[in-house]
Design a protein around this motif. Structure first.
Motif, PDB file in Angstrom:
ATOM      1  N   ILE A   1     -38.558 -43.565 -30.594  1.00 26.74           N
ATOM      2  CA  ILE A   1     -39.787 -44.335 -30.812  1.00 26.74           C
ATOM      3  C   ILE A   1     -39.599 -45.155 -32.081  1.00 26.74           C
ATOM      4  O   ILE A   1     -39.315 -44.611 -33.143  1.00 26.74           O
ATOM      5  CB  ILE A   1     -40.996 -43.411 -30.995  1.00 26.74           C
TER       6      ILE A   1
ATOM      7  N   ILE B   1     -43.010 -43.602 -23.368  1.00 32.81           N
ATOM      8  CA  ILE B   1     -41.898 -42.771 -23.817  1.00 32.81           C
ATOM      9  C   ILE B   1     -41.568 -41.703 -22.772  1.00 32.81           C
ATOM     10  O   ILE B   1     -40.396 -41.449 -22.472  1.00 32.81           O
ATOM     11  CB  ILE B   1     -42.222 -42.126 -25.177  1.00 32.81           C
TER      12      ILE B   1
ATOM     13  N   TRP C   1     -46.006 -46.170 -34.093  1.00 31.58           N
ATOM     14  CA  TRP C   1     -46.517 -44.900 -33.572  1.00 31.58           C
ATOM     15  C   TRP C   1     -47.490 -44.240 -34.538  1.00 31.58           C
ATOM     16  O   TRP C   1     -48.266 -43.371 -34.147  1.00 31.58           O
ATOM     17  CB  TRP C   1     -45.363 -43.929 -33.292  1.00 31.58           C
TER      18      TRP C   1
ATOM     19  N   SER D   1     -37.331 -48.246 -28.535  1.00 35.33           N
ATOM     20  CA  SER D   1     -38.438 -49.011 -27.958  1.00 35.33           C
ATOM     21  C   SER D   1     -38.560 -50.442 -28.477  1.00 35.33           C
ATOM     22  O   SER D   1     -39.194 -51.278 -27.829  1.00 35.33           O
ATOM     23  CB  SER D   1     -39.760 -48.271 -28.233  1.00 35.33           C
TER      24      SER D   1
ATOM     25  N   VAL E   1     -34.118 -40.550 -27.156  1.00 32.80           N
ATOM     26  CA  VAL E   1     -35.245 -41.388 -26.779  1.00 32.80           C
ATOM     27  C   VAL E   1     -35.992 -41.682 -28.085  1.00 32.80           C
ATOM     28  O   VAL E   1     -36.685 -40.813 -28.622  1.00 32.80           O
ATOM     29  CB  VAL E   1     -36.158 -40.682 -25.764  1.00 32.80           C
TER      30      VAL E   1
ATOM     31  N   GLU F   1     -47.489 -42.931 -25.488  1.00 33.06           N
ATOM     32  CA  GLU F   1     -46.769 -41.747 -25.031  1.00 33.06           C
ATOM     33  C   GLU F   1     -46.383 -41.835 -23.556  1.00 33.06           C
ATOM     34  O   GLU F   1     -45.358 -41.280 -23.142  1.00 33.06           O
ATOM     35  CB  GLU F   1     -47.573 -40.482 -25.291  1.00 33.06           C
TER      36      GLU F   1
END
Length: 389
Positions: A53, A31, A57, A18, A51, A28
Motif C-alpha cells: 500500500i 488491496i 492510507w 498501488s 502487496v 481495502e
C-alpha cells in the motif's frame, strides 16, 4: 544495524505497489482484490510476495500519537488487511515519509518513528517504503542519513522483520551510505509510463524507462544480497507497446532490480502476465550471486548487456532502443566476456556454452558459432549461456 537489515531480501524483492496505477485512489477492497488476483494469475507462485500500500492510507493519530488507518478507506484496519494478505501466502507492505507529511499530505513519521514502527509491527506489516517529501529545504532540510538511520533503529526495536525501502530519489547518493540501513534504495526520481521521456512536475521531473536505465551507470558495485539498487517500480502492464513491456522487464532483471509491479493486477492481459511470470527471466533477476548486470557492447541503437549468474552461467540481453528493427552478429570470439569488477570471466574459447532463449526456453545454438540477432523495435532478446558438460 547491518546485521538487522542483511537477513532480509537476499534476492531482490518482488511484489506490487498501488501508486503507479492508482495514486491516492485506494481502499481495502482494492488491496484484497490485488492479493486474490496475484494468487489466481500465478504471480504469487512465480515469486511475487509483497502487496504494498503506497500513500494515502493514513487517517489521524490517536490521543497517544499512534497512526491510524483512514476509517473510510480502510474500515477493517490494517491488521485485518495484513491477516487477509498473509492467509493467501503473501506479505503486506505499507508507506510512510521521513517528513512531517507524506507526499500526499497525510501524516508523516518525523518525530513518531518509534511509534510508527511499533504500530506496523503490531499490525503484521512486512515492508516499509519510506519517502522524502516535506523534509524541509536548504539548511533546514533534514539530514537523510539521520532520518533513515532513525527509522532503521525504530524498525529494529519493533522486533518484526520488515523490509526497509529507502525512497529519497537518489539525491544524497544513498548507495554510498545506506547498506545496513535499508534493504533497497531508490537511485532516481519517479519512473514515468513511457519508453523515453522527461515529464515536468514543477519542482521535479519523472523519467521514462530508458532515462531511468541510463542513470544506473556506475552503481552496480553497491548492490548485492540484502542491499539493492532500486530504479523504481515496473511500468510493465501500463506501457502501451508489448515490446516495451518485454524490454522494460528484461532490463530490470538484468539490473538485479526489485520487481515491484505498478499495474492493474486483476486486469492484466495474458501476454503481460506471461512476461511477469516468465520463469527464466525471473530466475535471472533472483540469481543467488546478486551481481548487477552491465552494458557489455554499445552501438548507436543496439546494446548488448551481460550479467554473471550462479553456476558459471551468464545472461545476455540485446536491447533495441530504437523504433526500427536492428540486426547484429554477436561473434563470441571477438569480444571477451568478463566482469572485471567481480573478477568473473566466461573465457569463451577455453569453455563453450549452450545458448538458451530466455523468453521461450528453447536451445538456439552455442558459443562455438556466431549468433545472428534480429531485434524488433524497442524489444529485447535475452539469452542464458549454460556451460557445456
Amino acid at each position: 544495524m547491518a546485521q538487522s537489515a542483511a537477513p532480509l531480501v537476499q534476492t531482490p524483492p518482488m511484489g506490487w505497489n498501488s501508486w503507479n496505477r492508482y495514486g491516492c485512489r485506494i481502499d481495502e477492497g482494492l488491496i484484497r482484490g490485488v492479493a486474490d488476483a496475484m494468487v489466481a494469475n500465478g504471480m504469487r507462485d512465480a515469486g511475487y510476495a509483497y502487496v504494498n500500500i503506497d500513500d494515502c492510507w493514513q487517517g489521524e493519530r490517536d490521543k497517544d500519537g499512534f497512526i491510524q488507518a483512514d476509517p473510510a478507506r480502510f474500515p477493517s484496519g490494517i491488521k485485518a488487511l495484513a491477516d487477509y494478505v498473509h492467509a493467501r501466502g503473501l506479505k503486506l507492505g505499507i508507506y510512510s515519509d521521513a517528513g512531517t507529511k507524506t507526499c500526499g499530505g497525510r501524516a508523516g513519521s518525523q518525530g513518531h518513528e518509534f511509534q510508527d514502527a511499533t504500530q506496523y509491527a503490531r499490525w503484521g506489516v512486512d515492508y516499509l517504503k519510506y519517502d522524502w517529501c516535506n523534509t524541509g529545504a536548504g539548511a533546514a532540510q533534514r539530514n537523510p542519513r539521520e532520518a533513515y538511520a532513525t527509522m532503521r533503529a525504530a524498525l529494529d526495536q519493533a522486533g518484526r522483520p520488515i523490509v526497509f525501502s529507502i525512497c529519497e530519489w537518489g539525491d544524497s547518493k544513498p548507495w554510498e551510505w545506506a547498506t545496513g540501513i535499508g534493504n533497497l534504495w531508490r537511485t532516481t526520481g519517479d519512473i514515468a509510463n513511457c519508453w523515453s521521456c522527461k515529464l515536468g512536475h514543477g519542482s521535479w521531473n519523472s523519467l521514462g524507462v530508458m532515462e531511468i536505465l541510463d542513470k544506473q551507470e556506475g552503481l552496480r558495485r553497491y548492490a548485492g544480497p540484502g542491499h539493492w539498487n532500486d530504479p523504481d517500480m515496473l511500468e510493465v502492464g501500463n506501457l502501451s507497446d508489448l515490446n516495451e513491456n518485454r524490454s522494460h522487464f528484461a532490463m530490470w532483471t538484468m539490473l538485479a532490480a526489485p520487481l515491484i509491479v505498478g499495474a492493474d493486477i486483476a486486469g492484466l492481459k495474458p501476454e503481460i502476465t506471461r512476461i511477469l511470470t516468465n520463469p527464466r527471466l525471473v530466475a535471472i533477476d533472483q540469481d543467488a550471486l546478486g551481481i548487477q548486470g552491465f552494458a557489455w557492447q554499445r552501438g548507436a541503437e543496439l546494446e548488448i548487456w551481460a550479467r554473471p549468474l550462479s553456476g558459471h552461467r551468464w545472461a545476455i540481453a540485446a536491447l533495441n532502443r530504437s523504433s526500427v528493427a536492428q540486426s547484429h552478429v554477436l561473434d563470441w570470439s571477438k569480444e571477451p566476456l568478463g566482469d572485471d569488477l567481480n573478477q568473473t570471466f566466461a573465457k569463451i574459447g577455453e569453455h563453450h556454452f549452450n545458448l538458451i532463449d530466455a523468453w521461450t526456453g528453447k536451445h538456439v545454438g552455442d558459443t562455438q558459432n556466431a549468433l545472428p540477432l534480429h531485434v524488433a523495435p524497442r524489444d529485447a532478446q535475452v539469452f542464458i549461456l549454460e556451460p557445456k558438460a
